[in-house]
Design an enzyme around this catalytic site. Structure first.
Site, PDB file in Angstrom:
ATOM      1  N   ASP A   8       0.808  -1.219   0.000  1.00 47.46           N
ATOM      2  CA  ASP A   8       0.000   0.000   0.000  1.00 47.46           C
ATOM      3  C   ASP A   8       0.843   1.271   0.000  1.00 47.46           C
ATOM      4  O   ASP A   8       0.475   2.272   0.608  1.00 47.46           O
ATOM      5  CB  ASP A   8      -0.992  -0.010   1.183  1.00 47.46           C
ATOM      6  CG  ASP A   8      -1.812  -1.284   1.179  1.00 47.46           C
ATOM      7  OD1 ASP A   8      -2.346  -1.618   0.119  1.00 47.46           O
ATOM      8  OD2 ASP A   8      -1.873  -1.960   2.225  1.00 47.46           O
ATOM      9  N   LYS A  11       1.611   2.035  -5.205  1.00 46.55           N
ATOM     10  CA  LYS A  11       2.202   1.501  -6.433  1.00 46.55           C
ATOM     11  C   LYS A  11       1.278   1.658  -7.645  1.00 46.55           C
ATOM     12  O   LYS A  11       1.747   1.943  -8.746  1.00 46.55           O
ATOM     13  CB  LYS A  11       2.554   0.017  -6.244  1.00 46.55           C
ATOM     14  CG  LYS A  11       3.627  -0.206  -5.181  1.00 46.55           C
ATOM     15  CD  LYS A  11       3.998  -1.675  -5.052  1.00 46.55           C
ATOM     16  CE  LYS A  11       2.903  -2.524  -4.447  1.00 46.55           C
ATOM     17  NZ  LYS A  11       2.597  -2.221  -3.023  1.00 46.55           N
ATOM     18  N   GLY A  35      -4.243  -4.782  -4.039  1.00 45.05           N
ATOM     19  CA  GLY A  35      -5.245  -3.784  -4.398  1.00 45.05           C
ATOM     20  C   GLY A  35      -4.503  -2.542  -4.835  1.00 45.05           C
ATOM     21  O   GLY A  35      -3.949  -1.832  -4.012  1.00 45.05           O
ATOM     22  N   HIS A  36      -4.435  -2.324  -6.136  1.00 50.05           N
ATOM     23  CA  HIS A  36      -3.701  -1.169  -6.667  1.00 50.05           C
ATOM     24  C   HIS A  36      -4.704  -0.157  -7.194  1.00 50.05           C
ATOM     25  O   HIS A  36      -5.483  -0.451  -8.085  1.00 50.05           O
ATOM     26  CB  HIS A  36      -2.746  -1.613  -7.774  1.00 50.05           C
ATOM     27  CG  HIS A  36      -1.625  -2.484  -7.265  1.00 50.05           C
ATOM     28  ND1 HIS A  36      -0.661  -3.023  -8.070  1.00 50.05           N
ATOM     29  CD2 HIS A  36      -1.317  -2.879  -6.007  1.00 50.05           C
ATOM     30  CE1 HIS A  36       0.200  -3.721  -7.327  1.00 50.05           C
ATOM     31  NE2 HIS A  36      -0.200  -3.658  -6.067  1.00 50.05           N
ATOM     32  N   GLN A 203       2.266  -6.081  -3.127  1.00 49.55           N
ATOM     33  CA  GLN A 203       2.683  -6.112  -1.712  1.00 49.55           C
ATOM     34  C   GLN A 203       3.990  -5.319  -1.533  1.00 49.55           C
ATOM     35  O   GLN A 203       4.325  -4.526  -2.385  1.00 49.55           O
ATOM     36  CB  GLN A 203       2.837  -7.544  -1.191  1.00 49.55           C
ATOM     37  CG  GLN A 203       1.510  -8.269  -1.015  1.00 49.55           C
ATOM     38  CD  GLN A 203       1.001  -8.920  -2.288  1.00 49.55           C
ATOM     39  OE1 GLN A 203       1.750  -9.536  -3.011  1.00 49.55           O
ATOM     40  NE2 GLN A 203      -0.275  -8.783  -2.575  1.00 49.55           N
TER      41      GLN A 203
HETATM   42  P1  IMP Z   1      -2.077 -12.923   2.217  1.00 46.40           P
HETATM   43  O1  IMP Z   1      -1.149 -12.376   1.181  1.00 46.40           O
HETATM   44  O2  IMP Z   1      -3.525 -12.693   1.894  1.00 46.40           O
HETATM   45  O3  IMP Z   1      -1.762 -14.326   2.567  1.00 46.40           O
HETATM   46  O4  IMP Z   1      -1.830 -12.075   3.560  1.00 46.40           O
HETATM   47  C1  IMP Z   1      -0.595 -12.134   4.274  1.00 46.40           C
HETATM   48  C2  IMP Z   1      -0.242 -10.771   4.835  1.00 46.40           C
HETATM   49  O5  IMP Z   1       0.068  -9.884   3.768  1.00 46.40           O
HETATM   50  C3  IMP Z   1      -1.370 -10.098   5.617  1.00 46.40           C
HETATM   51  O6  IMP Z   1      -0.779  -9.309   6.648  1.00 46.40           O
HETATM   52  C4  IMP Z   1      -2.004  -9.184   4.587  1.00 46.40           C
HETATM   53  O7  IMP Z   1      -2.686  -8.100   5.168  1.00 46.40           O
HETATM   54  C5  IMP Z   1      -0.781  -8.738   3.831  1.00 46.40           C
HETATM   55  N1  IMP Z   1      -1.075  -8.333   2.457  1.00 46.40           N
HETATM   56  C6  IMP Z   1      -1.324  -9.138   1.397  1.00 46.40           C
HETATM   57  N2  IMP Z   1      -1.517  -8.416   0.298  1.00 46.40           N
HETATM   58  C7  IMP Z   1      -1.372  -7.129   0.647  1.00 46.40           C
HETATM   59  C8  IMP Z   1      -1.427  -5.900  -0.084  1.00 46.40           C
HETATM   60  O8  IMP Z   1      -1.627  -5.859  -1.294  1.00 46.40           O
HETATM   61  N3  IMP Z   1      -1.246  -4.759   0.647  1.00 46.40           N
HETATM   62  C9  IMP Z   1      -0.970  -4.792   1.970  1.00 46.40           C
HETATM   63  N4  IMP Z   1      -0.898  -5.903   2.691  1.00 46.40           N
HETATM   64  C10 IMP Z   1      -1.094  -7.067   2.027  1.00 46.40           C
HETATM   65 MG    MG Z   2      -2.770  -1.993  -1.900  1.00 46.47          MG
END
Ligand code: IMP
Ligand code: MG
Length: 399
Positions: A8, A11, A35-36, A203
């Site tokens: 977040d 990007k 989520g971009h 991420q």
């Molecule tokens: P997962 O990727 O859904 O398995 O989540 C693992 C960790 O990564 C959690 O803390 C999520 O909140 C975090 N996470 C996954 N994708 C994102 C992203 O796009 N932005 C911020 N945090 C993310």
């Molecule tokens: Mg995001």
């Protein structure tokens, strides 16, 4: 382009901005946990799977390192502008996320109880795990005669009902078949004929499966060196990475966060920055900028240039701090790699305080903001190339 923090960083906006200079944009990691967001004339467009170059009419590529949820892909395609749909190729080696993976993701989170990761529950971890177990089909397997019996036996063995998997596979095949291709070969073609491709990470570095704050991480690599590996290219197809960093910090989900700001101040920072998850809507945890983790991220990614986001948010707070070291068990350190195993015990040691409340950016960076940027450039040995001071596409300044 990589995120230098916990995701977040902004990007989506940076990719949209930079896409003009490229022929194609390719995602190389993660999945619909991302989520971009791109904002144009007050309208928000959030991309979960499709590269953020979609609104610039670019060729869109989903590389082999991405976990593709066909259901999300279908929804997202229907939101794309006319003409963009035909510009999308999904690599045949992409793993697929099934409804079973999402069910497992939630079940595992509940099983963990108080030490839940706080995943997005999009099934990403289980999907990568099923691929590592060599059980789940990949996109191109939908086009061949894939044997589903081992994965069905696996689910049954652990008391889960795989009923409906065949229907899901057929619907996924119908949706994805026209867009399945060889993304690696396409990138090579574009580059070898003088074109250029932007690699879009999702991420952030601190969520990298191996190099982040394990176990509170995602299930892919998020670092620049994974771009060629995830797509299926030699490292010679990589240029200089651009890091994206927010001028304060946020984190969604569990895990250590040494500069976290709680209470009223945290609440106000969250609402000023509209810090709610673009995928899950969860309130993001907020905190001050952390140079210790940033130095680690820069080093691991080989980043010399960054895009700095959300300067407008800091111009609405009275003052803010920057973390320059951690205190762990009575001793101070600036070595993030060594601090990682004890990050939960780390107290932030703050350096200078900055204030630029009310400073308006009108074509150029105002003086107090310039001082902050100069400080970052000298502390991090980095050049700030882009500054973002609002969510709209136009609120970007090149430095
Ligand atoms: P997962 O990727 O859904 O398995 O989540 C693992 C960790 O990564 C959690 O803390 C999520 O909140 C975090 N996470 C996954 N994708 C994102 C992203 O796009 N932005 C911020 N945090 C993310
Ligand atoms: Mg995001």
């Amino acid at each position: 382009m990589v995120g230098l923090q916990w995701g977040d960083e902004g990007k989506g906006k940076v990719v949209d901005y930079l896409a003009d200079g490229f022929d194609a944009v390719v995602r190389f990691n993660g999945g619909s946990n991302a989520g971009h967001t791109v904002v144009i004339d007050g309208q928000r467009h959030t991309f979960h799977l499709i590269p953020s170059g979609a609104l610039k009419g670019k060729e869109l590529l989903v590389g082999a390192g991405v976990a593709v949820d066909p259901a999300v892909m279908g929804e997202e395609l229907s939101l794309l502008p006319e003409g963009a749909r035909g510009k999308l190729t999904v690599d045949g080696r992409c793993l697929l996320v099934s409804p079973m993976d999402k069910e497992l993701d939630s079940a595992l989170e509940e099983m963990r109880g108080p030490s839940a990761i706080g995943t997005t529950r999009r099934g990403i971890g289980p999907a990568y795990a099923m691929r590592a177990l060599r059980l789940s089909p990949r996109a191109s397997d939908l086009l061949a005669s894939f044997d589903f019996s081992p994965i069905e036996s696996f689910y049954r063995r652990f008391g889960l009902d795989p009923g409906g998997l065949d229907k899901w596979a057929e619907a996924s095949r119908q949706l994805l078949a026209p867009m399945i291709g060889d993304v690696a070969a396409r990138v090579v073609d574009i580059c070898d004929s003088g074109g250029s491709v932007l690699y879009e990470s999702s991420q952030g570095t601190l969520l990298d499966l191996v190099h982040g704050s394990y176990p509170y991480v995602t299930s892919t690599h998020t670092v620049s060196s994974y771009a060629p590996a995830g797509i299926g290219l030699s490292p010679s197809y990589s240029g200089a990475p651009l890091g994206v960093m927010k001028c304060y910090l946020t984190r969604v989900g569990g895990g250590p966060f040494p500069t976290e700001v709680a209470g009223e101040l945290g609440e106000s920072l969250r609402s000023l920055g509209k810090e709610y998850g673009a995928t899950t809507g969860r309130p993001r945890r907020v905190g001050w900028l952390d140079l210790v983790s940033l130095k680690y991220s820069m080093s691991i990614n080989g980043v010399r240039e960054v895009a700095l986001s959300k300067l407008d948010v800091l111009s609405k707070v009275k003052e803010f701090k920057v973390c320059v070291a951690y205190k762990i068990g009575g001793s101070e350190t600036t070595d993030f790699g060594r601090a990682l195993p004890r990050l939960g015990e780390a107290d932030a040691v703050y350096g200078p305080t900055f204030a630029f409340r009310g400073a308006e950016i009108a074509g150029r960076i105002p003086e107090p903001m310039r001082e902050f940027i100069d400080y970052l450039e000298s502390e991090l040995k980095v050049r700030v190339r882009l500054a973002s001071y609002g969510e709209d596409r136009t609120q970007t300044i090149e430095l």
